[in-house]
Scaffold this motif. Structure first.
Motif, mmCIF file in Angstrom:
data_model
loop_
_atom_site.group_PDB
_atom_site.id
_atom_site.type_symbol
_atom_site.label_atom_id
_atom_site.label_comp_id
_atom_site.label_asym_id
_atom_site.label_seq_id
_atom_site.Cartn_x
_atom_site.Cartn_y
_atom_site.Cartn_z
ATOM 1 N N SER A 19 0.844 -1.199 0.000
ATOM 2 C CA SER A 19 0.000 0.000 0.000
ATOM 3 C C SER A 19 0.878 1.248 0.000
ATOM 4 C CB SER A 19 -0.904 -0.003 1.234
ATOM 5 O OG SER A 19 -0.121 0.189 2.400
ATOM 6 N N ILE A 20 0.249 2.355 -0.288
ATOM 7 C CA ILE A 20 0.973 3.632 -0.248
ATOM 8 C C ILE A 20 1.504 3.879 1.161
ATOM 9 C CG2 ILE A 20 0.670 6.140 -0.408
ATOM 10 C CD1 ILE A 20 -1.043 5.628 -2.892
ATOM 11 N N SER A 21 0.717 3.530 2.164
ATOM 12 C CA SER A 21 1.168 3.694 3.561
ATOM 13 C C SER A 21 2.405 2.843 3.839
ATOM 14 C CB SER A 21 0.060 3.311 4.534
ATOM 15 O OG SER A 21 -1.030 4.185 4.402
ATOM 16 N N GLU A 22 2.387 1.592 3.368
ATOM 17 C CA GLU A 22 3.538 0.713 3.582
ATOM 18 C C GLU A 22 4.766 1.250 2.857
ATOM 19 O OE1 GLU A 22 1.474 -3.661 4.075
ATOM 20 O OE2 GLU A 22 1.646 -2.813 2.064
ATOM 21 N N LEU A 23 4.588 1.712 1.625
ATOM 22 C CA LEU A 23 5.711 2.270 0.873
ATOM 23 C C LEU A 23 6.279 3.493 1.585
ATOM 24 C CD1 LEU A 23 4.289 1.996 -2.764
ATOM 25 C CD2 LEU A 23 6.112 0.596 -1.759
ATOM 26 N N ALA A 24 5.392 4.359 2.059
ATOM 27 C CA ALA A 24 5.834 5.565 2.765
ATOM 28 C C ALA A 24 6.636 5.211 4.005
ATOM 29 C CB ALA A 24 4.618 6.423 3.128
ATOM 30 N N GLU A 25 6.166 4.219 4.747
ATOM 31 C CA GLU A 25 6.866 3.809 5.960
ATOM 32 C C GLU A 25 8.239 3.233 5.633
ATOM 33 O OE1 GLU A 25 6.308 0.407 9.349
ATOM 34 O OE2 GLU A 25 4.516 1.502 8.719
ATOM 35 N N ARG A 26 8.292 2.359 4.645
ATOM 36 C CA ARG A 26 9.569 1.734 4.273
ATOM 37 C C ARG A 26 10.582 2.759 3.767
ATOM 38 N NH1 ARG A 26 7.072 -3.207 0.699
ATOM 39 N NH2 ARG A 26 5.812 -4.098 2.356
ATOM 40 N N ARG A 31 2.898 9.745 2.931
ATOM 41 C CA ARG A 31 2.028 9.070 1.970
ATOM 42 C C ARG A 31 1.760 9.968 0.767
ATOM 43 N NH1 ARG A 31 -3.020 7.277 5.300
ATOM 44 N NH2 ARG A 31 -2.920 9.511 5.514
ATOM 45 N N ALA A 32 1.591 11.264 1.020
ATOM 46 C CA ALA A 32 1.333 12.203 -0.078
ATOM 47 C C ALA A 32 2.501 12.222 -1.063
ATOM 48 C CB ALA A 32 1.074 13.604 0.470
ATOM 49 N N THR A 33 3.714 12.148 -0.531
ATOM 50 C CA THR A 33 4.896 12.128 -1.396
ATOM 51 C C THR A 33 4.899 10.874 -2.260
ATOM 52 O OG1 THR A 33 6.192 13.434 0.165
ATOM 53 C CG2 THR A 33 7.427 12.115 -1.421
ATOM 54 N N VAL A 34 4.622 9.727 -1.658
ATOM 55 C CA VAL A 34 4.594 8.469 -2.418
ATOM 56 C C VAL A 34 3.505 8.534 -3.483
ATOM 57 C CG1 VAL A 34 4.156 5.987 -2.304
ATOM 58 C CG2 VAL A 34 5.599 7.076 -0.577
ATOM 59 N N ARG A 35 2.315 8.980 -3.115
ATOM 60 C CA ARG A 35 1.206 9.072 -4.075
ATOM 61 C C ARG A 35 1.564 9.987 -5.246
ATOM 62 N NH1 ARG A 35 -3.950 8.862 -1.569
ATOM 63 N NH2 ARG A 35 -2.977 8.368 -0.482
ATOM 64 N N THR A 36 2.128 11.141 -4.946
ATOM 65 C CA THR A 36 2.518 12.088 -6.001
ATOM 66 C C THR A 36 3.565 11.478 -6.916
ATOM 67 O OG1 THR A 36 2.047 13.959 -4.548
ATOM 68 C CG2 THR A 36 3.486 14.383 -6.439
ATOM 69 N N ARG A 37 4.571 10.840 -6.310
ATOM 70 C CA ARG A 37 5.634 10.214 -7.110
ATOM 71 C C ARG A 37 5.083 9.081 -7.967
ATOM 72 N NH1 ARG A 37 11.104 11.504 -6.306
ATOM 73 N NH2 ARG A 37 11.172 13.388 -5.054
ATOM 74 N N LEU A 38 4.220 8.237 -7.396
ATOM 75 C CA LEU A 38 3.632 7.132 -8.162
ATOM 76 C C LEU A 38 2.827 7.660 -9.342
ATOM 77 C CD1 LEU A 38 2.376 4.471 -5.606
ATOM 78 C CD2 LEU A 38 3.962 4.119 -7.487
ATOM 79 N N ASP A 39 2.018 8.676 -9.091
ATOM 80 C CA ASP A 39 1.219 9.265 -10.172
ATOM 81 C C ASP A 39 2.125 9.798 -11.283
ATOM 82 O OD1 ASP A 39 -1.112 8.659 -8.822
ATOM 83 O OD2 ASP A 39 -1.399 10.705 -8.036
ATOM 84 N N ARG A 40 3.215 10.464 -10.892
ATOM 85 C CA ARG A 40 4.139 11.011 -11.891
ATOM 86 C C ARG A 40 4.851 9.900 -12.648
ATOM 87 N NH1 ARG A 40 9.200 11.817 -12.136
ATOM 88 N NH2 ARG A 40 9.627 11.656 -9.923
ATOM 89 N N LEU A 41 5.312 8.870 -11.926
ATOM 90 C CA LEU A 41 6.007 7.748 -12.577
ATOM 91 C C LEU A 41 5.092 7.046 -13.580
ATOM 92 C CD1 LEU A 41 7.948 6.309 -9.505
ATOM 93 C CD2 LEU A 41 8.960 7.329 -11.555
ATOM 94 N N LYS A 42 3.821 6.935 -13.256
ATOM 95 C CA LYS A 42 2.873 6.330 -14.199
ATOM 96 C C LYS A 42 2.606 7.263 -15.371
ATOM 97 C CE LYS A 42 -0.047 5.162 -10.846
ATOM 98 N NZ LYS A 42 -1.260 4.648 -10.163
ATOM 99 N N SER A 43 2.431 8.557 -15.115
ATOM 100 C CA SER A 43 2.081 9.489 -16.193
ATOM 101 C C SER A 43 3.211 9.685 -17.202
ATOM 102 C CB SER A 43 1.651 10.847 -15.628
ATOM 103 O OG SER A 43 2.752 11.543 -15.095
#
Length: 146
Positions: A19-26, A31-43
Motif C-alpha cells: 500500500s501507499i502507507s507501507e511504501l511511505a513507511e519503508r 504518503r502524499a509524497t509516495v502518491r505524487t511520485r507514483l502518479d508522476r512515474l505512471k504518467s
C-alpha cells in the motif's frame, strides 16, 4: 528519476501489493509524497503497468526456455511476426551481440518444446540458434534478501 523514485520502484518489485502507507513507511517519506511520485512515474511512463502472476500462469506450461537466434539478412521483422503468432512464444526480444533476438518459450512438455525449437530453426532466415532450459527463477528481491 531520483533515488526516491528508484526506491519506490524497488519496493514495488519486492512487493507489488504494498500500500501507499507501507511504501511511505519503508521509504521514510509521507504518503502524499509516495502518491505524487507514483502518479508522476505512471504518467511519464516509467511505470508502464502492474501485473499479477497466478499459479496457472506458471504451471500451465512448466517447461520454459530461452532461445537465442541469429538471423540472415533483413528477415527480422518477418521472423518476429511469425514467432509472435506461435502459442509457445511468450516474448520476443531484440538484442545486440552474437544473437539478433532472444525468444522466451513455454510448453507443457520437453517433446513439445523440441517440436517448437525445430519449427523455429526451419524458418527461412534463421541461420543459427542456441536454446537453454530455464530450471528455476528467483526474483531480484529474493536475491537481495539473502
Amino acid at each position: 528519476m531520483d533515488d526516491l523514485d528508484h526506491g519506490i520502484i524497488a519496493e514495488l518489485r519486492r512487493d507489488g501489493r504494498a500500500s501507499i502507507s507501507e511504501l511511505a513507511e519503508r521509504l521514510k517519506v509521507s504518503r502524499a509524497t509516495v502518491r505524487t511520485r507514483l502518479d508522476r512515474l505512471k504518467s511519464v511512463g516509467e511505470i508502464a503497468g502492474f501485473i499479477v502472476l497466478t499459479r496457472s500462469d506458471i504451471s500451465v506450461a512448466p517447461v520454459r526456455g530461452l532461445m537465442m537466434i541469429g538471423i540472415e539478412g533483413r528477415g527480422g521483422d518477418r521472423i518476429t511476426a511469425r514467432l509472435t503468432g506461435m502459442p509457445a512464444v511468450m516474448a520476443v526480444h531484440s538484442t545486440n551481440g552474437k544473437w539478433d533476438m532472444i525468444v522466451e518459450l513455454s510448453t507443457e512438455s520437453l517433446a513439445e518444446l523440441d517440436d517448437v525449437i525445430r519449427r523455429i530453426r526451419n524458418m527461412d532466415g534463421v541461420m543459427t540458434s542456441e536454446t537453454n532450459l530455464i530450471l528455476s527463477t528467483r526474483r531480484a528481491s529474493s536475491l537481495r534478501q539473502g
